[in-house]
Design a protein around this motif. Structure first.
Motif, short mmCIF file in Angstrom:
data_model
loop_
_atom_site.label_atom_id
_atom_site.label_comp_id
_atom_site.label_asym_id
_atom_site.label_seq_id
_atom_site.Cartn_x
_atom_site.Cartn_y
_atom_site.Cartn_z
N GLY A 204 0.79 -1.22 0.00
CA GLY A 204 0.00 0.00 0.00
C GLY A 204 0.83 1.27 0.00
N GLU A 205 2.12 1.15 -0.23
CA GLU A 205 3.01 2.31 -0.25
C GLU A 205 3.11 2.87 -1.66
N GLU A 206 3.08 4.18 -1.76
CA GLU A 206 3.17 4.84 -3.06
C GLU A 206 4.62 5.07 -3.45
N SER A 207 4.96 4.79 -4.71
CA SER A 207 6.31 5.02 -5.21
C SER A 207 6.23 5.48 -6.65
N SER A 208 7.33 6.02 -7.15
CA SER A 208 7.35 6.56 -8.51
C SER A 208 7.86 5.52 -9.50
N TYR A 209 7.27 5.54 -10.70
CA TYR A 209 7.79 4.67 -11.76
C TYR A 209 9.24 5.01 -12.08
N PHE A 210 9.64 6.23 -11.78
CA PHE A 210 11.01 6.67 -12.09
C PHE A 210 12.04 5.73 -11.50
N THR A 211 11.78 5.24 -10.30
CA THR A 211 12.75 4.39 -9.62
C THR A 211 12.74 2.95 -10.12
N THR A 212 11.76 2.60 -10.98
CA THR A 212 11.64 1.22 -11.43
C THR A 212 12.39 0.94 -12.72
N TRP A 213 12.88 1.99 -13.38
CA TRP A 213 13.62 1.77 -14.63
C TRP A 213 15.04 1.31 -14.30
N PRO A 214 15.54 0.27 -14.96
CA PRO A 214 16.89 -0.23 -14.66
C PRO A 214 17.96 0.85 -14.79
N ILE A 215 17.84 1.68 -15.82
CA ILE A 215 18.70 2.85 -16.00
C ILE A 215 17.77 4.06 -16.02
N PRO A 216 18.01 5.08 -15.18
CA PRO A 216 17.05 6.18 -15.03
C PRO A 216 16.79 6.94 -16.31
N LEU A 217 15.53 7.37 -16.46
CA LEU A 217 15.11 8.21 -17.58
C LEU A 217 14.77 9.60 -17.04
N TYR A 218 15.45 10.61 -17.55
CA TYR A 218 15.16 11.99 -17.19
C TYR A 218 14.62 12.71 -18.42
N THR A 219 13.69 13.63 -18.22
CA THR A 219 13.18 14.43 -19.33
C THR A 219 13.78 15.83 -19.29
N SER A 220 13.92 16.43 -20.46
CA SER A 220 14.44 17.79 -20.56
C SER A 220 13.71 18.52 -21.68
N LYS A 221 13.06 19.61 -21.33
CA LYS A 221 12.35 20.40 -22.33
C LYS A 221 13.34 21.28 -23.08
N GLN A 222 13.57 20.98 -24.36
CA GLN A 222 14.51 21.73 -25.18
C GLN A 222 14.00 21.78 -26.60
N ASP A 223 14.19 22.92 -27.25
CA ASP A 223 13.86 23.10 -28.66
C ASP A 223 15.17 23.22 -29.43
N LEU A 224 15.51 22.21 -30.22
CA LEU A 224 16.80 22.19 -30.90
C LEU A 224 16.97 23.34 -31.87
N LYS A 225 15.86 23.90 -32.36
CA LYS A 225 15.96 25.01 -33.31
C LYS A 225 16.22 26.34 -32.62
N ASP A 226 16.14 26.35 -31.30
CA ASP A 226 16.39 27.57 -30.52
C ASP A 226 17.86 27.60 -30.14
N SER A 227 18.60 28.58 -30.65
CA SER A 227 20.04 28.65 -30.38
C SER A 227 20.32 28.81 -28.89
N CYS A 228 19.41 29.46 -28.17
CA CYS A 228 19.58 29.61 -26.72
C CYS A 228 19.52 28.24 -26.04
N ASN A 229 18.59 27.40 -26.48
CA ASN A 229 18.50 26.05 -25.91
C ASN A 229 19.75 25.25 -26.20
N GLN A 230 20.30 25.41 -27.40
CA GLN A 230 21.54 24.71 -27.74
C GLN A 230 22.67 25.11 -26.80
N ARG A 231 22.78 26.40 -26.51
CA ARG A 231 23.83 26.88 -25.60
C ARG A 231 23.60 26.36 -24.19
N GLN A 232 22.34 26.32 -23.78
CA GLN A 232 22.03 25.82 -22.45
C GLN A 232 22.37 24.34 -22.33
N MET A 233 22.13 23.59 -23.40
CA MET A 233 22.48 22.16 -23.37
C MET A 233 23.98 21.97 -23.27
#
Length: 356
Positions: A204-233
């Motif tokens: 009955g304990e709540e946990s995140s699917y994030f911890t169940t992936w063998p190798i962690p998956l992180y999301t990142s909001k980026q627009d490759l056509k935006d030069s600012c985003n490219q510099r930030q990456m």
């Protein structure tokens, strides 16, 4: 040139070991049907997919779905590994049919597997062939224009945890993830419950699917056509990651392929895999643009096309008619990849009658 099932491929690496390299897979796979709606996929294709089959029966059913798929024999072990990965997804989301039905639409997943198989195979081989000197630090894999992240989801289940630290799924449709507060998804955001959603265990304990992936998956909001985003990456990814970086770029539409190559050329990247999608739009040709990547340049008019996909449907000239233009696009992308003297280039390829 080695010929395989569906693609013109370019791979380069050094002495059969993992070194700075690139892989271009210009997919010519005939597209599968549009994604089935949940009712069609679950009521017709497999009525009891969530509850009626054991995991072994579900695995056997998956094998039947891909038995005649392009590349099934060429990438046999990768297909088997990937089918096992899908079974693991099913186990992960058991008890949460809403998430499972969002992730598993049969036609969509089969299409993703077919199109990802050459890249999965290449990354697996690269991991197997890496130098002993590379064993001390784990890889970070950046998945450009990831969509929901199927490629990384496959690889998280397949690659060895001792060699890969994390995946970063880059897409402009993600919301901005915040570690300190819960992010409210807006209608225009891509749903990420399969990564950050919660589940309840047998206690009955709540946990995140994030911890169940063998190798962690992180999301990142980026627009490759935006030069600012490219510099930030560059600032927050490439300059800060402690370990080798792999860039995977599967089905990048139009000029996004140019942005991916620029990212490889301008940063320290151990391995690069690119699979272009549709051709650039005619607006670039009408303006008389010249595309420049690395030390190479070519006229936009020689590669642009009016055709494009709209919700999975092709609108434009017959795809076979565009095949030579697409081949020329892939060749010029390949020439724009900068490699230093420590890297070598190997190319192999094949074609079929379809254009994507």
């Amino acid at each position: 040139m080695m010929r395989n099932w569906c693609c013109i491929t370019a791979i380069f690496f050094l002495n059969s070991t993992l070194s700075t390299g690139a892989f271009i897979n210009t997919s010519c796979v005939n597209r599968y049907q549009n994604d089935a709606s949940p009712s069609r996929c679950y009521a017709t294709s497999l009525p009891d997919i969530n509850y009626g089959l054991s995991d072994q029966e579900f695995h056997t059913w998956l094998q039947n779905q891909v038995q005649d798929a392009p590349g099934r024999n060429t990438y046999a072990s990768t297909y088997e590994d990937s089918l096992t990965a899908i079974v693991n997804w099913r186990k992960r989301y058991r008890g949460n049919p809403q998430v499972w039905k969002r992730i598993f639409k049969k036609d969509r997943v089969v299409k993703e597997l077919i199109e990802s198989a050459p890249v999965i195979e290449f990354v697996k081989r690269a991991m197997d062939n890496q130098d002993d000197d590379d064993n001390e630090k784990k890889f970070t894999i950046i998945d450009l224009c990831s969509g929901k992240g199927y490629l990384s989801m496959f690889l998280s289940e397949i690659l060895p945890k001792e060699k890969v630290d994390k995946f970063i799924l880059v897409d402009k449709a993600w919301a901005i993830a915040n570690k300190k507060t819960t992010t409210e998804l807006k209608p225009h955001h891509m749903n990420w419950d399969h990564i950050y959603g919660t589940t309840v265990n047998t206690d009955g304990e709540e946990s995140s699917y994030f911890t169940t992936w063998p190798i962690p998956l992180y999301t990142s909001k980026q627009d490759l056509k935006d030069s600012c985003n490219q510099r930030q990456m560059t600032k927050h990814f490439f300059n800060k990651i402690d370990g080798p970086v792999i860039i995977l770029a599967v089905h990048l539409c139009g000029t996004l392929s140019l942005k991916a190559i620029d990212m490889f050329n301008n940063n320290q990247v151990k391995l690069f895999a690119l699979k272009p999608c549709c051709l650039p739009q005619m607006v670039y040709a009408n303006r008389g643009d010249v595309f420049r990547i690395g030390h190479h340049e070519f006229d936009a008019k020689d590669v642009c096309s009016n055709g494009q996909y709209n919700k999975g449907n092709w609108n434009g000239p017959p795809r076979w008619h565009l095949q030579p233009r697409f081949d020329y696009w892939a060749d010029n992308l390949f020439k724009g990849i900068d490699i230093d003297g420590s890297s070598s280039l190997e190319q192999d390829g094949s074609e079929d009658s379809g254009y994507r």
